[in-house]
Design an enzyme around this catalytic site. Structure first.
Site, PDB file in Angstrom:
ATOM      1  N   LYS A 199       0.843  -1.200   0.000  1.00 26.23           N
ATOM      2  CA  LYS A 199       0.000   0.000   0.000  1.00 26.23           C
ATOM      3  C   LYS A 199       0.876   1.246   0.000  1.00 26.23           C
ATOM      4  O   LYS A 199       2.090   1.185   0.216  1.00 26.23           O
ATOM      5  CB  LYS A 199      -0.919  -0.003   1.225  1.00 26.23           C
ATOM      6  CG  LYS A 199      -0.174   0.096   2.551  1.00 26.23           C
ATOM      7  CD  LYS A 199      -1.130   0.065   3.735  1.00 26.23           C
ATOM      8  CE  LYS A 199      -0.344   0.224   5.038  1.00 26.23           C
ATOM      9  NZ  LYS A 199      -1.233   0.257   6.219  1.00 26.23           N
ATOM     10  N   TYR A 225      17.416  31.269   6.530  1.00 31.76           N
ATOM     11  CA  TYR A 225      16.388  32.169   7.038  1.00 31.76           C
ATOM     12  C   TYR A 225      16.504  32.369   8.546  1.00 31.76           C
ATOM     13  O   TYR A 225      16.661  31.420   9.309  1.00 31.76           O
ATOM     14  CB  TYR A 225      14.999  31.616   6.731  1.00 31.76           C
ATOM     15  CG  TYR A 225      14.612  31.671   5.281  1.00 31.76           C
ATOM     16  CD1 TYR A 225      14.602  32.877   4.578  1.00 31.76           C
ATOM     17  CD2 TYR A 225      14.229  30.517   4.607  1.00 31.76           C
ATOM     18  CE1 TYR A 225      14.232  32.921   3.245  1.00 31.76           C
ATOM     19  CE2 TYR A 225      13.848  30.551   3.273  1.00 31.76           C
ATOM     20  CZ  TYR A 225      13.858  31.758   2.596  1.00 31.76           C
ATOM     21  OH  TYR A 225      13.485  31.798   1.281  1.00 31.76           O
TER      22      TYR A 225
END
EC number: 5.1.1.1
Length: 384
Positions: free
Chosen positions: A42, A271
């Site tokens: 899956k 940042y």
């Protein structure tokens, strides 16, 4: 294993070692004893690629495949997979017709789902191969004890009409990583009670299956007729506290160093300047970020392997890039060199479990996360 090398022309890749998949399935088969093995593929094979994993697992001795949704099963059929495939998670109102036409086995968790399946049987004229999923304590999908008698009545009627072939009874375990927890024994008792109740009502299932990866590896008493391992197929230990359990992680995520630069002590990086260089140093820029599955929460915490040594990430991880500190002095890293973010750990690189430990999650989430500019590639299985 052969050395990892960057595939030319790719920015970054998640390399899947099919030989490791093959090895893991054989290990699981040994633990399964007399039982057959259903390899769970899956979520696109837990991020490893459902079709290639399915082909490899079947070649290594898996008898069947398991997926969550009908669409996942149909994708396997479209890729030429003809082995038995079972799908067990369905939204209301689903059209089971395509599943029946593609010979996909369907697990039902309620009378409503069985009714929808029988509607598709009448429309298509195709007999459905049915598994019933029962709830033994996880309290997700599955028929509960109160609804089970009505389910048995409906199944007897459907079998009398030749509308269904009754294939299996299944349930799912509460613990994926604690094979010795007492709830496992409670679930096994409840599961056995469901089987006995069905037999008393003249309903017999061809196979019964409860075991997940950890039970397959550590609880032979829970084997029943079929085992249903997922994460262990991909080489990740279902019980990290017990070590690798003889499994080999199949995925390695790596990229090329895009840029090398030098900065002075006191300069900030990325940042917000959350990291300030404590000394003159050299940095490498890696051209993937949180849009590609490198969790932002790993900023300033992860390490990568470049040319045989661990280099710490510094500053914030950005959408499509992050920086690592190469240290001061003469450069031993060049643009284009390979950086390994995580892998099996045999070269000294971090592992998926290391990432999971850093961010407080599980390795399942780590290996299902690579996306975006990370291209999945494969190393073919070799004789081992």
């Amino acid at each position: 294993m052969t050395p990892i090398s960057q595939t030319p022309g790719l920015l970054a890749e998640a390399m899947v070692d099919l030989g490791a998949i093959e090895h893991n399935v054989r290990v699981l088969r040994e633990h399964a004893g007399h039982a057959q093995l259903m390899a769970v593929v899956k979520a696109d094979g837990y991020g490893h690629g459902a079709t290639r994993v399915a082909q490899t697992a079947l070649g290594a001795g898996a008898a069947e495949l398991g997926v969550a949704t009908v669409d996942e099963a149909l994708a396997l059929r479209a890729d030429g997979i003809t082995a038995p495939v079972l799908a067990w998670l369905h939204p209301p109102g689903i059209d089971f017709g395509p599943a029946l036409l593609a010979d996909v086995q369907v697990a039902v968790s309620s009378l409503r789902q069985l009714d929808e399946l029988l509607h598709a049987v009448r429309r298509t004229g195709r007999t459905a191969t049915v598994t019933v999923k029962v709830d033994t304590g996880l309290n997700r999908n599955g028929v509960g004890p109160a609804q089970f008698p009505a389910m048995l009545t409906a199944l007897r009627q459907a079998m009398a009409e030749d509308a269904v072939r009754l294939r299996g009874l299944m349930s799912h375990m509460v613990y994926a990583d604690k094979p010795d927890d007492s709830i496992n024994d409670v679930q096994a008792q409840r599961f056995t009670a469901f089987l006995a109740q069905a037999r008393e009502q003249g309903v017999r299932f061809e196979v019964a299956h409860l075991s997940n990866s950890s039970a397959t590896m550590a609880r032979p008493d829970l084997t029943f007729d079929l085992v249903r391992p997922g994460i262990a197929v991909y080489g990740l230990s279902p019980v990290p506290a017990l070590g690798d359990m003889g499994l080999v992680p199949a995925m390695t995520v790596k990229c090329a160093v895009a840029l090398v630069k030098s900065i002075r002590a006191g300069e900030g990086v990325s940042y917000g300047h959350t990291w300030i260089a404590p000394r003159d140093t050299n940095l490498a820029l890696l051209p993937i970020g949180y849009a590609d599955g490198v969790f932002r929460s790993l900023g300033g915490r992860l390490e990568v392997l470049i040319n045989g040594r661990r280099c710490p990430g510094v500053g914030r991880i950005c959408m499509d890039q992050f920086m690592v500190d190469l240290g001061p002095g003469p450069l031993d890293v060049a643009e284009g060199d390979e950086a390994i973010l995580f892998g099996p750990g045999i070269r000294g690189e971090p592992t998926a479990q290391d990432w999971a430990d850093l961010v407080g999650t599980i390795h399942y989430e780590v290996v299902t996360s690579p996306r975006g500019r990370i291209t999945r590639t494969y190393r073919e299985a070799e004789n081992r």
